[in-house]
Design a protein around this motif. Structure first.
Motif, mmCIF file in Angstrom:
data_model
loop_
_atom_site.group_PDB
_atom_site.id
_atom_site.type_symbol
_atom_site.label_atom_id
_atom_site.label_comp_id
_atom_site.label_asym_id
_atom_site.label_seq_id
_atom_site.Cartn_x
_atom_site.Cartn_y
_atom_site.Cartn_z
ATOM 1 N N GLU A 1 -29.137 -47.774 -57.036
ATOM 2 C CA GLU A 1 -28.720 -47.964 -55.647
ATOM 3 C C GLU A 1 -29.673 -47.303 -54.642
ATOM 4 O O GLU A 1 -30.186 -47.961 -53.745
ATOM 5 C CB GLU A 1 -27.296 -47.428 -55.461
ATOM 6 N N ALA A 2 -29.888 -46.007 -54.817
ATOM 7 C CA ALA A 2 -30.739 -45.300 -53.842
ATOM 8 C C ALA A 2 -32.190 -45.789 -53.886
ATOM 9 O O ALA A 2 -32.763 -46.074 -52.838
ATOM 10 C CB ALA A 2 -30.645 -43.796 -54.055
ATOM 11 N N GLN B 1 -33.938 -40.919 -57.704
ATOM 12 C CA GLN B 1 -34.493 -40.776 -56.356
ATOM 13 C C GLN B 1 -35.902 -40.177 -56.401
ATOM 14 O O GLN B 1 -36.534 -40.039 -55.358
ATOM 15 C CB GLN B 1 -33.614 -39.831 -55.525
ATOM 16 N N HIS C 1 -32.077 -49.596 -52.380
ATOM 17 C CA HIS C 1 -31.577 -49.857 -51.031
ATOM 18 C C HIS C 1 -31.965 -48.801 -50.002
ATOM 19 O O HIS C 1 -31.971 -49.081 -48.809
ATOM 20 C CB HIS C 1 -30.056 -50.024 -51.056
ATOM 21 N N VAL C 2 -32.242 -47.581 -50.457
ATOM 22 C CA VAL C 2 -32.656 -46.553 -49.499
ATOM 23 C C VAL C 2 -34.176 -46.433 -49.483
ATOM 24 O O VAL C 2 -34.808 -46.453 -48.444
ATOM 25 C CB VAL C 2 -32.015 -45.186 -49.838
ATOM 26 N N ARG D 1 -33.222 -36.169 -47.233
ATOM 27 C CA ARG D 1 -32.216 -36.286 -48.299
ATOM 28 C C ARG D 1 -32.686 -37.185 -49.432
ATOM 29 O O ARG D 1 -32.258 -37.037 -50.567
ATOM 30 C CB ARG D 1 -30.911 -36.849 -47.732
ATOM 31 N N GLU D 2 -33.547 -38.157 -49.088
ATOM 32 C CA GLU D 2 -34.073 -39.040 -50.131
ATOM 33 C C GLU D 2 -34.745 -38.243 -51.248
ATOM 34 O O GLU D 2 -34.813 -38.695 -52.378
ATOM 35 C CB GLU D 2 -35.120 -39.995 -49.531
ATOM 36 N N ASP E 1 -31.859 -38.168 -43.116
ATOM 37 C CA ASP E 1 -31.837 -39.200 -44.161
ATOM 38 C C ASP E 1 -33.119 -39.176 -44.986
ATOM 39 O O ASP E 1 -33.096 -39.290 -46.207
ATOM 40 C CB ASP E 1 -31.659 -40.593 -43.537
#
Lengths: 234, 266
Positions: free
Chosen positions: B127-128, B180, B131-132, B103-104, B100
């Motif tokens: 979103e990413a 991202q 929230h990520v 992948r960010e 994870d």
């Protein structure tokens, strides 16, 4: 047709409305929570989980709700000493809780299938897009899978809610005095079946009318992405 | 040939590898789709990966961000290697959280856009980051609006994906990946699902990204982009790198018969 009598009947039956609504909301909420758990077990529980949930759904969807209600209310009475020992006789003694339990278990079976369908219809592509930016586990479920699944399941779930509302009428056969129960009593007193049931039916019609409108509003609010006209620019 | 090879190697030493892939193998029984693919992208490099269907070019890309777990091989993102453990029947990532986290920093653009249908374009883009990556929401919105401006769809930020044309959706997907702040961008045939007249607008955005020095790996059928948009071209055939080199060279003097054949068909 005696309209003054119908007016009186209406007022009498209205006293059963809170109980009908209470039975429906309690069992729909509890059944909904149970259904989410069952659907999740079915989707991510592997072969054992799938087997278990399939068995549950088969039993509760495959037999009449009335039979299930009788089984819980009258049937479990045979095991009274055991239930008393376990300390849960307090629950099974009450026709109200027996009705709630059978309605809940029954709707959970149908609803879990609706949710399962909604979850499994989430496109793998949108899930992959989420994974690709670092999402996984509960975050992925909460942000992507669940919102999409809810939107897909809502029309079918609305159906189930309406069916449940009407299924509460069955509780009248285990002595619960909700709308149908009161109607039955009124008929026994007055011998005017037609008027009483017309009024009872009209009350159910009014409830479902309100509920369907509410469902439509929720659906409208959740699906701007499906409407053709783009929202105005802000 | 030899001269260029050594000069490239010397050049590479000075720059860190943003992505390096060594001896990648992947088998979808009974088919072996990757038979030991090695590839390295330095920072700022744009690599076009060509190949006919079934060559394994998309599998290479999907292995780089672990959407496909390779059977064996090494994949490093910015110097950090994906840990793999060999299970009983198949290889698994050793640490899901590492996957994870890496992948960010990898922006992926899909052939079919894969925008989240229940979110507006702006919500898709933030979103990413929100929230990520847990960045400040207001800043993310500001940055997202700049990115949408850049790909030319700022006026569409409150639209839903279904209301946009394919080209606009793909540009939104590029903005989403850029949000991202990725170290590397992966493009999985980004123009293959588009009508011919919409291909140009997406390629234009990709060219501008290449010009600003982003590291990009692009699986594509767009020969023009491979020729003058990329710094290196890799040709895959049946799961192996058949030919590799600078675009001028490789298109002018293709060495392998396979690549010659591929070029004459394309």
């Amino acid at each position: 047709m005696d309209f003054t009598f119908m007016g009186e009947t209406f007022l009498t039956l209205l006293q059963g409305l809170p109980l009908t609504l209470e039975l429906a909301t309690t069992s729909i909420l509890a059944g909904g929570i149970l259904a989410v758990i069952i659907a999740l077990i079915a989707v991510i529980g592997g072969p054992i989980g799938r087997g278990f949930t399939q068995g549950y759904v088969f039993v509760f969807r495959g037999s009449p709700l009335l039979v299930q209600m009788f089984l819980i209310y009258y049937g479990l009475g045979q095991f009274r000493p055991l239930l008393q020992e376990l300390g849960i006789w307090i629950i099974f003694r009450e026709p109200y809780w027996c009705a709630v339990i059978s309605l809940t278990l029954n709707t959970a079976a149908y609803t879990s299938e609706i949710f399962r369908g909604g979850l499994q219809a989430v496109s793998i592509q949108q899930v992959e897009a989420a994974r690709a930016c670092g999402m996984s586990g509960p975050l992925l479920f909460r942000r992507i899978v669940l919102p999409i699944a809810i939107r897909q399941a809502l029309p079918a779930y609305g159906n189930e809610i309406i069916l449940m509302l009407k299924a509460t009428a069955l509780a009248s056969v285990i002595t619960i005095m909700e709308i149908t129960g009161l109607a039955g009593k009124l008929i026994a007193d007055s011998f005017r079946g037609f008027e009483v049931f017309i009024v009872a039916g009209a009350i159910y019609l009014a409830i479902t009318f309100v509920v369907t409108r509410l469902l439509m509003i929720i659906e409208f609010w959740l699906s701007p992405h499906l409407r053709m006209r783009p929202p105005s620019l802000t | 040939m030899f001269d260029r090879g050594t000069s490239l190697a010397a050049d590479n030493k000075n720059r860190t590898a943003a992505v390096s892939v060594k001896n990648l193998r992947k088998c979808f029984r009974p088919l072996e789709v990757l038979k030991g693919v090695s590839l390295e992208a330095c920072e700022g490099e744009v690599i076009s990966i060509l190949g006919s269907s079934g060559s394994g070019k998309i599998d290479v890309l999907r292995c780089i961000n672990m959407l496909e777990v390779p059977d064996s091989g090494e994949i490093c993102i910015g110097g950090e290697m994906f840990g793999l453990t060999k299970g009983r029947c198949k290889t698994q990532p050793a640490d899901r959280r590492q996957v994870d986290r890496l992948r960010e920093h990898i922006g992926m653009v899909f052939q079919n856009f894969n925008l989240w249908s229940h979110m507006t374009i702006l919500e898709n883009v933030i979103e990413a980051p929100v929230h990520v990556q847990k960045r400040n929401r207001a800043e993310c919105i500001e940055e997202a609006e700049a990115l949408l401006e850049r790909v030319g769809i700022a006026d569409k930020r409150n639209y839903y994906p279904a209301h946009l044309s394919g080209g606009q959706q793909q540009r939104a997907a590029i903005a989403r990946a850029l949000a991202q702040r990725p170290k590397v961008m992966l493009f999985d045939e980004p123009t293959s699902a588009l009508d011919p007249e919409l291909v140009g607008e997406v390629l234009k955005v990709m060219r501008s990204l290449a010009e600003e020095g982003r590291t990009m790996l692009v699986v594509t059928h767009e020969m023009a982009f491979a020729r003058d948009g990329s710094s290196r071209v890799v040709f895959l055939h049946k799961g192996v790198v058949e030919e590799e080199g600078a675009p001028d060279e490789i298109f002018q003097n293709p060495k392998s018969d396979r690549f010659k054949q591929f070029l004459s068909n394309g």
